[in-house]
Motif scaffolding. Structure first.
Motif, PDB file in Angstrom:
ATOM      1  N   ALA A  96     -12.900  13.523  -2.587  1.00  0.00           N
ATOM      2  CA  ALA A  96     -13.590  13.323  -1.316  1.00  0.00           C
ATOM      3  C   ALA A  96     -12.675  13.447  -0.109  1.00  0.00           C
ATOM      4  O   ALA A  96     -13.144  13.365   1.023  1.00  0.00           O
ATOM      5  CB  ALA A  96     -14.259  11.942  -1.304  1.00  0.00           C
ATOM      6  N   ARG A  97     -11.373  13.670  -0.319  1.00  0.00           N
ATOM      7  CA  ARG A  97     -10.461  13.713   0.815  1.00  0.00           C
ATOM      8  C   ARG A  97      -9.228  14.530   0.468  1.00  0.00           C
ATOM      9  O   ARG A  97      -8.930  14.763  -0.697  1.00  0.00           O
ATOM     10  CB  ARG A  97     -10.035  12.299   1.213  1.00  0.00           C
ATOM     11  N   ILE A  98      -8.520  14.947   1.493  1.00  0.00           N
ATOM     12  CA  ILE A  98      -7.244  15.638   1.335  1.00  0.00           C
ATOM     13  C   ILE A  98      -6.224  14.902   2.194  1.00  0.00           C
ATOM     14  O   ILE A  98      -6.461  14.679   3.393  1.00  0.00           O
ATOM     15  CB  ILE A  98      -7.344  17.115   1.769  1.00  0.00           C
ATOM     16  N   VAL A  99      -5.117  14.501   1.604  1.00  0.00           N
ATOM     17  CA  VAL A  99      -4.078  13.767   2.327  1.00  0.00           C
ATOM     18  C   VAL A  99      -2.962  14.734   2.693  1.00  0.00           C
ATOM     19  O   VAL A  99      -2.424  15.435   1.828  1.00  0.00           O
ATOM     20  CB  VAL A  99      -3.521  12.613   1.469  1.00  0.00           C
ATOM     21  N   VAL A 100      -2.608  14.781   3.972  1.00  0.00           N
ATOM     22  CA  VAL A 100      -1.578  15.710   4.440  1.00  0.00           C
ATOM     23  C   VAL A 100      -0.586  14.979   5.333  1.00  0.00           C
ATOM     24  O   VAL A 100      -0.867  13.898   5.869  1.00  0.00           O
ATOM     25  CB  VAL A 100      -2.188  16.892   5.230  1.00  0.00           C
ATOM     26  N   ASP A 110       0.842  -1.195   0.000  1.00  0.00           N
ATOM     27  CA  ASP A 110       0.000   0.000   0.000  1.00  0.00           C
ATOM     28  C   ASP A 110       0.878   1.245   0.000  1.00  0.00           C
ATOM     29  O   ASP A 110       2.111   1.160   0.145  1.00  0.00           O
ATOM     30  CB  ASP A 110      -0.972   0.013   1.186  1.00  0.00           C
ATOM     31  N   GLY A 111       0.243   2.410  -0.135  1.00  0.00           N
ATOM     32  CA  GLY A 111       0.985   3.659  -0.249  1.00  0.00           C
ATOM     33  C   GLY A 111       1.726   4.049   1.015  1.00  0.00           C
ATOM     34  O   GLY A 111       2.828   4.602   0.953  1.00  0.00           O
ATOM     35  N   PHE A 112       1.145   3.771   2.183  1.00  0.00           N
ATOM     36  CA  PHE A 112       1.827   4.097   3.432  1.00  0.00           C
ATOM     37  C   PHE A 112       3.135   3.317   3.549  1.00  0.00           C
ATOM     38  O   PHE A 112       4.179   3.862   3.904  1.00  0.00           O
ATOM     39  CB  PHE A 112       0.934   3.779   4.636  1.00  0.00           C
ATOM     40  N   GLU A 113       3.055   2.022   3.259  1.00  0.00           N
ATOM     41  CA  GLU A 113       4.256   1.190   3.298  1.00  0.00           C
ATOM     42  C   GLU A 113       5.260   1.656   2.257  1.00  0.00           C
ATOM     43  O   GLU A 113       6.475   1.642   2.484  1.00  0.00           O
ATOM     44  CB  GLU A 113       3.865  -0.274   3.051  1.00  0.00           C
ATOM     45  N   GLY A 114       4.738   2.100   1.101  1.00  0.00           N
ATOM     46  CA  GLY A 114       5.610   2.597   0.036  1.00  0.00           C
ATOM     47  C   GLY A 114       6.385   3.828   0.449  1.00  0.00           C
ATOM     48  O   GLY A 114       7.586   3.957   0.168  1.00  0.00           O
ATOM     49  N   ILE A 115       5.721   4.767   1.142  1.00  0.00           N
ATOM     50  CA  ILE A 115       6.395   5.983   1.597  1.00  0.00           C
ATOM     51  C   ILE A 115       7.535   5.638   2.550  1.00  0.00           C
ATOM     52  O   ILE A 115       8.651   6.158   2.437  1.00  0.00           O
ATOM     53  CB  ILE A 115       5.388   6.925   2.282  1.00  0.00           C
ATOM     54  N   ILE A 167       0.674  10.590   8.605  1.00  0.00           N
ATOM     55  CA  ILE A 167      -0.103  10.936   7.417  1.00  0.00           C
ATOM     56  C   ILE A 167      -1.564  10.968   7.820  1.00  0.00           C
ATOM     57  O   ILE A 167      -2.074  10.031   8.437  1.00  0.00           O
ATOM     58  CB  ILE A 167       0.122   9.922   6.291  1.00  0.00           C
ATOM     59  N   ARG A 168      -2.243  12.066   7.514  1.00  0.00           N
ATOM     60  CA  ARG A 168      -3.649  12.229   7.862  1.00  0.00           C
ATOM     61  C   ARG A 168      -4.497  12.266   6.599  1.00  0.00           C
ATOM     62  O   ARG A 168      -4.137  12.927   5.628  1.00  0.00           O
ATOM     63  CB  ARG A 168      -3.859  13.529   8.646  1.00  0.00           C
ATOM     64  N   ILE A 169      -5.606  11.561   6.638  1.00  0.00           N
ATOM     65  CA  ILE A 169      -6.583  11.608   5.549  1.00  0.00           C
ATOM     66  C   ILE A 169      -7.783  12.399   6.054  1.00  0.00           C
ATOM     67  O   ILE A 169      -8.476  11.966   6.981  1.00  0.00           O
ATOM     68  CB  ILE A 169      -6.989  10.196   5.106  1.00  0.00           C
ATOM     69  N   ILE A 210      -4.422   5.135   0.568  1.00  0.00           N
ATOM     70  CA  ILE A 210      -4.169   6.265  -0.334  1.00  0.00           C
ATOM     71  C   ILE A 210      -3.753   5.707  -1.684  1.00  0.00           C
ATOM     72  O   ILE A 210      -3.138   4.639  -1.764  1.00  0.00           O
ATOM     73  CB  ILE A 210      -3.084   7.226   0.207  1.00  0.00           C
ATOM     74  N   ASN A 211      -4.077   6.423  -2.759  1.00  0.00           N
ATOM     75  CA  ASN A 211      -3.719   5.912  -4.075  1.00  0.00           C
ATOM     76  C   ASN A 211      -2.304   6.351  -4.451  1.00  0.00           C
ATOM     77  O   ASN A 211      -1.629   7.077  -3.709  1.00  0.00           O
ATOM     78  CB  ASN A 211      -4.757   6.324  -5.135  1.00  0.00           C
TER      79      ASN A 211
END
Length: 247
Positions: free
Chosen positions: A141-145, A35-40, A151-153, A60-61
């Motif tokens: 529908a969301r903002i990722v910060v 997934d994206g979190f693991e990717g970061i 990381i907050r969605i 997250i995409n």
């Protein structure tokens, strides 16, 4: 050696990329991520030269993941959906592999990256994803910060208002204030125009947070929000707000 990551939520898809890479002994796989979190985290740890990245993933995409990186490696997208291609190339992706892809197509994409990487080593261009408008439903529908190391969605229904702040946008929410390195123009294009209105060069407000519009001197107005904040309205912003409200 070329260091790469494979970031895809489908184990079979990751295994196919890994199998195709067996014909490229100069490329080593530092890690596979689901997934994206693991990717970061993996990108920060391994600092790869290249990533093979899926678009549609849980949490997250792929595009949202790239937004959160301070320095971006080379990217070859691997996805089953052809409707992301334009956005991928606007984001300066090296290539866009549509699943299922062959060994030959994969090899061509890798060769393209190697040629581009050689040129970039001499004269590396700046890759900026910040102004590529989000067009996918989940992104609207969301903002990722990033909040420190977290990381907050943020669901858009939790946004109280947006405020310009130098090269950033302040995102005021029920849970506090967050900064995003975007422009107001980006969010004006991205957010639902029937729900969010840019009422001033420095402010975007959600219709759901508006309680009333108050007149000021010289035909000027302010919007009063539910949390008590008074947002100035420009003449054009006042007109747009009245139009959306059907007044």
């Amino acid at each position: 050696m070329i260091k790469c990551l494979i970031i895809d939520d489908e184990p079979l898809a990751r295994s196919i990329v890994a199998e195709y890479l067996l014909k490229h002994p100069d490329v080593t796989i530092a890690q596979e991520c689901g997934d994206g979190f693991e990717g970061i985290k993996a990108i920060k740890q391994h600092q790869p030269d290249l990533i093979f990245l899926d678009v549609q993933m849980p949490k997250i995409n792929g595009f949202e993941m790239l937004e959160l990186l301070e320095e971006q490696p080379g990217v070859i997208f691997t996805t089953a959906f052809d409707n992301y291609a334009l956005k991928a190339f606007e984001a300066n992706a090296v290539d866009y592999l549509l699943k299922p892809f062959s060994q030959e197509r994969f090899d061509a994409a890798l060769k393209k990256w190697q040629e581009k990487h050689t040129i970039e080593t001499i004269d590396k261009p700046t890759i900026d994803l910040s102004e590529v408008p989000a067009k996918q439903p989940e992104e609207r529908a969301r903002i990722v910060v990033k909040a420190g190391n977290d990381i907050r969605i943020i669901p858009v229904q939790d946004v109280l208002y947006l405020e310009a702040y130098d090269d950033y946008v302040k995102i005021h929410t029920r849970d506090g204030l967050f900064l995003k390195k975007k422009t107001m123009g980006y969010y004006e294009q991205t957010l639902d125009p029937t729900q969010f209105v840019r009422v001033h060069r420095s402010y975007i407000i959600p219709i759901s947070q508006l309680t009333r519009i108050e007149p000021l001197e010289k035909d000027s107005h302010v919007a009063l929000l539910k949390n008590g904040v008074r947002v100035p309205l420009s003449k054009s912003g006042y007109t747009k707000l009245r139009t959306v409200l059907g007044l």
